[in-house]
Design a protein around this motif. Structure first.
Motif, mmCIF file in Angstrom:
data_model
loop_
_atom_site.group_PDB
_atom_site.id
_atom_site.type_symbol
_atom_site.label_atom_id
_atom_site.label_comp_id
_atom_site.label_asym_id
_atom_site.label_seq_id
_atom_site.Cartn_x
_atom_site.Cartn_y
_atom_site.Cartn_z
ATOM 1 N N ASP A 14 0.895 -1.099 -0.052
ATOM 2 C CA ASP A 14 0.062 0.081 0.063
ATOM 3 C C ASP A 14 0.956 1.455 -0.034
ATOM 4 O O ASP A 14 0.851 2.047 -0.630
ATOM 5 C CB ASP A 14 -0.925 0.123 1.191
ATOM 6 C CG ASP A 14 -1.871 1.267 1.246
ATOM 7 O OD1 ASP A 14 -2.079 1.725 0.212
ATOM 8 O OD2 ASP A 14 -2.118 1.599 2.258
ATOM 9 N N TYR A 15 1.723 1.456 0.741
ATOM 10 C CA TYR A 15 2.531 2.732 1.116
ATOM 11 C C TYR A 15 3.674 2.960 0.285
ATOM 12 O O TYR A 15 4.065 3.859 0.067
ATOM 13 C CB TYR A 15 2.857 2.878 2.554
ATOM 14 C CG TYR A 15 1.514 2.868 3.530
ATOM 15 C CD1 TYR A 15 0.701 4.312 3.248
ATOM 16 C CD2 TYR A 15 1.353 2.233 4.360
ATOM 17 C CE1 TYR A 15 -0.196 4.283 3.994
ATOM 18 C CE2 TYR A 15 0.279 2.219 5.262
ATOM 19 C CZ TYR A 15 -0.486 3.370 5.117
ATOM 20 O OH TYR A 15 -1.424 3.581 5.936
ATOM 21 N N THR A 16 4.328 1.677 -0.329
ATOM 22 C CA THR A 16 5.365 1.730 -1.175
ATOM 23 C C THR A 16 5.016 1.845 -2.662
ATOM 24 O O THR A 16 5.490 2.652 -3.663
ATOM 25 C CB THR A 16 6.349 0.849 -0.680
ATOM 26 O OG1 THR A 16 6.782 0.855 0.622
ATOM 27 C CG2 THR A 16 7.631 0.937 -1.556
ATOM 28 N N VAL A 17 4.335 0.606 -3.012
ATOM 29 C CA VAL A 17 3.894 0.641 -4.462
ATOM 30 C C VAL A 17 2.630 1.691 -4.942
ATOM 31 O O VAL A 17 2.934 2.265 -6.004
ATOM 32 C CB VAL A 17 3.489 -0.999 -4.813
ATOM 33 C CG1 VAL A 17 3.295 -1.201 -6.024
ATOM 34 C CG2 VAL A 17 4.753 -1.832 -4.246
ATOM 35 N N HIS A 18 1.682 1.517 -4.124
ATOM 36 C CA HIS A 18 0.540 2.332 -4.279
ATOM 37 C C HIS A 18 0.360 3.753 -3.688
ATOM 38 O O HIS A 18 -0.832 4.409 -3.979
ATOM 39 C CB HIS A 18 -0.748 1.364 -4.011
ATOM 40 C CG HIS A 18 -0.683 0.177 -4.964
ATOM 41 N ND1 HIS A 18 -1.158 0.372 -6.392
ATOM 42 C CD2 HIS A 18 -0.310 -1.026 -4.663
ATOM 43 C CE1 HIS A 18 -0.982 -0.996 -6.959
ATOM 44 N NE2 HIS A 18 -0.875 -1.629 -5.783
ATOM 45 N N HIS A 19 1.482 3.975 -3.188
ATOM 46 C CA HIS A 19 1.605 5.564 -2.490
ATOM 47 C C HIS A 19 0.185 5.759 -1.577
ATOM 48 O O HIS A 19 -0.251 6.679 -1.346
ATOM 49 C CB HIS A 19 1.499 6.479 -3.492
ATOM 50 C CG HIS A 19 2.873 6.125 -4.423
ATOM 51 N ND1 HIS A 19 4.215 6.484 -3.786
ATOM 52 C CD2 HIS A 19 3.157 5.872 -5.462
ATOM 53 C CE1 HIS A 19 5.087 6.270 -4.687
ATOM 54 N NE2 HIS A 19 4.626 5.838 -6.045
ATOM 55 N N GLY A 20 -0.181 4.810 -0.686
ATOM 56 C CA GLY A 20 -1.400 5.050 0.174
ATOM 57 C C GLY A 20 -2.796 4.879 -0.218
ATOM 58 O O GLY A 20 -3.643 5.720 0.235
#
Length: 90
Positions: A14-20
């Motif tokens: 979520d937070y690294t690949v899809h930016h939250g």
């Protein structure tokens, strides 16, 4: 303990690949600490053994421990909800 394995992976996704932008990313951060929460229960088992009640002179320790656990969980919640905010990708 499956949540302890899936939680960190989902939080990373979520937070690294899809930016939250994925739903329930904060829940993934909370579940990434599931193994710590299980270890937090161990002193309570020892404290409540053998009759299920702490004695009067142990209640202050129970209150201090409950405060420390609440502080740790609040810190994890703060990181999960407020901390990992990223700018959307260009």
């Amino acid at each position: 303990m499956s949540a302890g394995n899936v939680g960190p992976e989902y939080a990373y996704l979520d937070y690294t690949v899809h930016h939250g932008r994925l739903p329930l990313g904060a829940v993934g951060v909370l579940f990434s600490q599931a193994w710590v929460y299980s270890f937090m229960l161990l002193p309570l088992i020892i404290l409540f053994f053998p009759d299920g009640r702490p004695g009067p002179r142990w209640r202050w320790l129970l209150r201090a421990y409950a405060f420390a656990v609440a502080l740790y969980v609040a810190g994890t919640l703060q990181v999960a909800v407020v901390g990992p905010r990223f700018a959307p990708p260009p």
